[in-house]
Design an enzyme around this catalytic site. Structure first.
Site, PDB file in Angstrom:
ATOM      1  N   ASP A  46      -0.131  -3.961   6.771  1.00 57.28           N
ATOM      2  CA  ASP A  46      -0.933  -3.212   7.743  1.00 57.28           C
ATOM      3  C   ASP A  46      -2.414  -3.588   7.649  1.00 57.28           C
ATOM      4  O   ASP A  46      -3.039  -3.452   6.596  1.00 57.28           O
ATOM      5  CB  ASP A  46      -0.789  -1.710   7.473  1.00 57.28           C
ATOM      6  CG  ASP A  46       0.636  -1.230   7.701  1.00 57.28           C
ATOM      7  OD1 ASP A  46       1.524  -2.086   7.893  1.00 57.28           O
ATOM      8  OD2 ASP A  46       0.865  -0.005   7.684  1.00 57.28           O
ATOM      9  N   ASP A  85       5.908   4.380   4.778  1.00 57.54           N
ATOM     10  CA  ASP A  85       6.805   3.405   5.415  1.00 57.54           C
ATOM     11  C   ASP A  85       6.863   2.082   4.644  1.00 57.54           C
ATOM     12  O   ASP A  85       7.620   1.183   5.003  1.00 57.54           O
ATOM     13  CB  ASP A  85       6.419   3.167   6.889  1.00 57.54           C
ATOM     14  CG  ASP A  85       4.979   2.742   7.084  1.00 57.54           C
ATOM     15  OD1 ASP A  85       4.116   3.236   6.343  1.00 57.54           O
ATOM     16  OD2 ASP A  85       4.709   1.911   7.980  1.00 57.54           O
ATOM     17  N   HIS A  86       6.089   1.998   3.545  1.00 54.27           N
ATOM     18  CA  HIS A  86       6.101   0.756   2.752  1.00 54.27           C
ATOM     19  C   HIS A  86       6.649   0.964   1.333  1.00 54.27           C
ATOM     20  O   HIS A  86       6.835  -0.002   0.605  1.00 54.27           O
ATOM     21  CB  HIS A  86       4.693   0.152   2.689  1.00 54.27           C
ATOM     22  CG  HIS A  86       4.219  -0.275   4.037  1.00 54.27           C
ATOM     23  ND1 HIS A  86       4.222  -1.597   4.448  1.00 54.27           N
ATOM     24  CD2 HIS A  86       3.786   0.448   5.098  1.00 54.27           C
ATOM     25  CE1 HIS A  86       3.797  -1.661   5.692  1.00 54.27           C
ATOM     26  NE2 HIS A  86       3.521  -0.442   6.124  1.00 54.27           N
ATOM     27  N   HIS A  97       6.486  -4.919  12.166  1.00 57.63           N
ATOM     28  CA  HIS A  97       5.837  -3.610  12.010  1.00 57.63           C
ATOM     29  C   HIS A  97       5.520  -2.995  13.378  1.00 57.63           C
ATOM     30  O   HIS A  97       4.426  -2.492  13.637  1.00 57.63           O
ATOM     31  CB  HIS A  97       4.556  -3.743  11.159  1.00 57.63           C
ATOM     32  CG  HIS A  97       4.028  -2.431  10.640  1.00 57.63           C
ATOM     33  ND1 HIS A  97       3.123  -1.663  11.339  1.00 57.63           N
ATOM     34  CD2 HIS A  97       4.261  -1.752   9.488  1.00 57.63           C
ATOM     35  CE1 HIS A  97       2.826  -0.580  10.629  1.00 57.63           C
ATOM     36  NE2 HIS A  97       3.506  -0.609   9.507  1.00 57.63           N
ATOM     37  N   HIS A 112      -7.348  -1.737   6.026  1.00 56.43           N
ATOM     38  CA  HIS A 112      -6.490  -0.672   6.531  1.00 56.43           C
ATOM     39  C   HIS A 112      -7.130   0.679   6.217  1.00 56.43           C
ATOM     40  O   HIS A 112      -8.182   0.734   5.588  1.00 56.43           O
ATOM     41  CB  HIS A 112      -5.105  -0.827   5.874  1.00 56.43           C
ATOM     42  CG  HIS A 112      -4.014  -0.072   6.538  1.00 56.43           C
ATOM     43  ND1 HIS A 112      -3.911   0.090   7.890  1.00 56.43           N
ATOM     44  CD2 HIS A 112      -2.940   0.596   6.011  1.00 56.43           C
ATOM     45  CE1 HIS A 112      -2.851   0.821   8.172  1.00 56.43           C
ATOM     46  NE2 HIS A 112      -2.247   1.135   7.057  1.00 56.43           N
ATOM     47  N   HIS A 155       0.843  -1.195   0.000  1.00 58.53           N
ATOM     48  CA  HIS A 155       0.000   0.000   0.000  1.00 58.53           C
ATOM     49  C   HIS A 155       0.876   1.243   0.000  1.00 58.53           C
ATOM     50  O   HIS A 155       2.106   1.152   0.116  1.00 58.53           O
ATOM     51  CB  HIS A 155      -0.992  -0.008   1.167  1.00 58.53           C
ATOM     52  CG  HIS A 155      -0.393   0.117   2.538  1.00 58.53           C
ATOM     53  ND1 HIS A 155       0.551  -0.761   3.034  1.00 58.53           N
ATOM     54  CD2 HIS A 155      -0.620   1.010   3.543  1.00 58.53           C
ATOM     55  CE1 HIS A 155       0.866  -0.420   4.268  1.00 58.53           C
ATOM     56  NE2 HIS A 155       0.170   0.662   4.603  1.00 58.53           N
ATOM     57  N   HIS A 197       1.261   3.886   2.032  1.00 54.73           N
ATOM     58  CA  HIS A 197       1.788   4.620   3.178  1.00 54.73           C
ATOM     59  C   HIS A 197       3.309   4.609   3.021  1.00 54.73           C
ATOM     60  O   HIS A 197       3.896   3.577   2.674  1.00 54.73           O
ATOM     61  CB  HIS A 197       1.353   3.973   4.498  1.00 54.73           C
ATOM     62  CG  HIS A 197      -0.031   4.384   4.922  1.00 54.73           C
ATOM     63  ND1 HIS A 197      -0.843   3.590   5.696  1.00 54.73           N
ATOM     64  CD2 HIS A 197      -0.726   5.520   4.663  1.00 54.73           C
ATOM     65  CE1 HIS A 197      -1.996   4.244   5.900  1.00 54.73           C
ATOM     66  NE2 HIS A 197      -1.950   5.388   5.285  1.00 54.73           N
TER      67      HIS A 197
HETATM   68 ZN   LIG Z   1       2.956   0.655   7.894  1.00 52.04          ZN
HETATM   69 ZN   LIG Z   2      -0.178   1.646   6.558  1.00 55.42          ZN
END
Ligand SMILES: [Zn+2]
Ligand SMILES: [Zn+2]
Length: 304
Positions: free
Chosen positions: A212, A66-67, A270, A142, A62, A64
């Site tokens: 997530d 951090d990914h 995570h 999510h 996805h 976000h």
């Molecule tokens: Zn994340």
């Molecule tokens: Zn996320």
């Protein structure tokens, strides 16, 4: 053959010194798969000896940051190293627009082709397959569209026993059928059962990546009986309400998914940056699913 997972990052939104944002390298026979590519993933690859030339497929769960904040940098490095081999990239359909803008403004014409497989979440089904594996995707729950992945080893053929082939004087033309597990009829009409001359292949290994997500009932239907699950466990049980509000899971909820899916082994990761030590999370998960491992950057785990 077991699938090997190398954790490159098991942190969440904010990086902490020994915990990078999400990324991991999955090796299945000759195929290399990078799942998620948070900021700093290239440095982690260097640190833990994962060569970018070994990556055939990149999966992004996805959008976000951090990914995926490390993705443009990684692709750029592949280009600077004159990669020629095609790269398979699967992720949210908007990802392509983001990457195109990067390379448009820097006037970069990549040295290799990217075969982009857009995912319009919620999607369930096959994303990619080759001689080593198949990759399926499934929807998660999510704040923004998010997908999980199941990597499954291809079923191998039956192993033939050379001494028995000789004993029955089986012609070469019949070997293909034997490898498929079929019984053989000889010219004189005799039937040779497959089990006399061949050994069934081992059950294919499988690995599920649950990015997530808040817990939800149907999740376990997508990941039933996998050998190994990676599941996010951002919070401990005392922060269950916070997990609920942010569409994340607690360690206990991750373990419940693993138990209900009848998985072989669970890795939790995570983690929120508030946890310097992760023992609490491990203990909570183990109380539901004892075969749980705590993720750590640089850790390699086999699906057996
Ligand atoms: Zn994340
Ligand atoms: Zn996320």
């Amino acid at each position: 053959m077991p699938i090997e997972i190398t954790i490159l990052g098991c942190g969440s939104a904010t990086p902490v010194p020994d915990r990078n944002p999400s990324s991991q390298f999955v090796r299945i026979n000759q195929t290399g798969i990078l799942i998620d590519c948070g900021e700093g993933s290239q440095m982690q690859m260097t640190k833990f000896n994962v060569k970018h030339s070994k990556i055939d497929v990149i999966l992004i769960s996805h959008l976000h940051g951090d990914h995926y904040f490390g993705l443009a940098g990684l692709i750029s490095t592949m280009h600077l190293m004159s990669r020629k081999r095609k790269l398979i990239l699967a992720g949210p359909h908007e990802l392509w627009r983001l990457l195109e803008d990067h390379f448009l403004v820097s006037q970069t014409k990549l040295s290799f082709e990217i075969d982009f497989k857009p995912i319009h979440s919620p999607k369930e089904g096959l994303l990619f397959e080759n001689e080593d594996c198949s990759i399926n995707t499934f929807p998660l729950h999510h704040r923004i569209p998010c997908q999980g992945f199941v990597v499954k080893e291809k079923q191998g053929g039956f192993h033939l026993i050379p001494e028995m082939l000789k004993l029955y004087k089986l012609p070469i033309t019949k070997l293909k059928e034997l490898k498929m597990g079929k019984d053989i009829q000889l010219e004189n009409g005799d039937i040779i059962p497959n089990s006399r001359v061949a050994i069934p292949p081992p059950i294919p290994h499988s690995y599920a990546y649950c990015s997530d997500t808040a817990p939800f009932e149907e999740l376990v239907t997508y990941i039933q009986n996998v050998n190994l699950i990676y599941h996010e466990a951002t919070f401990d049980e005392s922060l269950a309400e916070r997990a609920h509000q942010t569409f994340h899971s607690t360690a206990k909820q991750a373990a419940t998914h693993a138990k209900d899916a009848n998985a072989g082994k669970l890795i939790i990761g995570h983690f929120s940056s508030r946890y310097r030590e992760t023992e609490l999370l491990l203990n909570e998960a183990c109380s539901v699913f004892p075969n749980t491992i705590i993720a750590k950057d640089g850790l390699s785990i086999l699906s057996e």
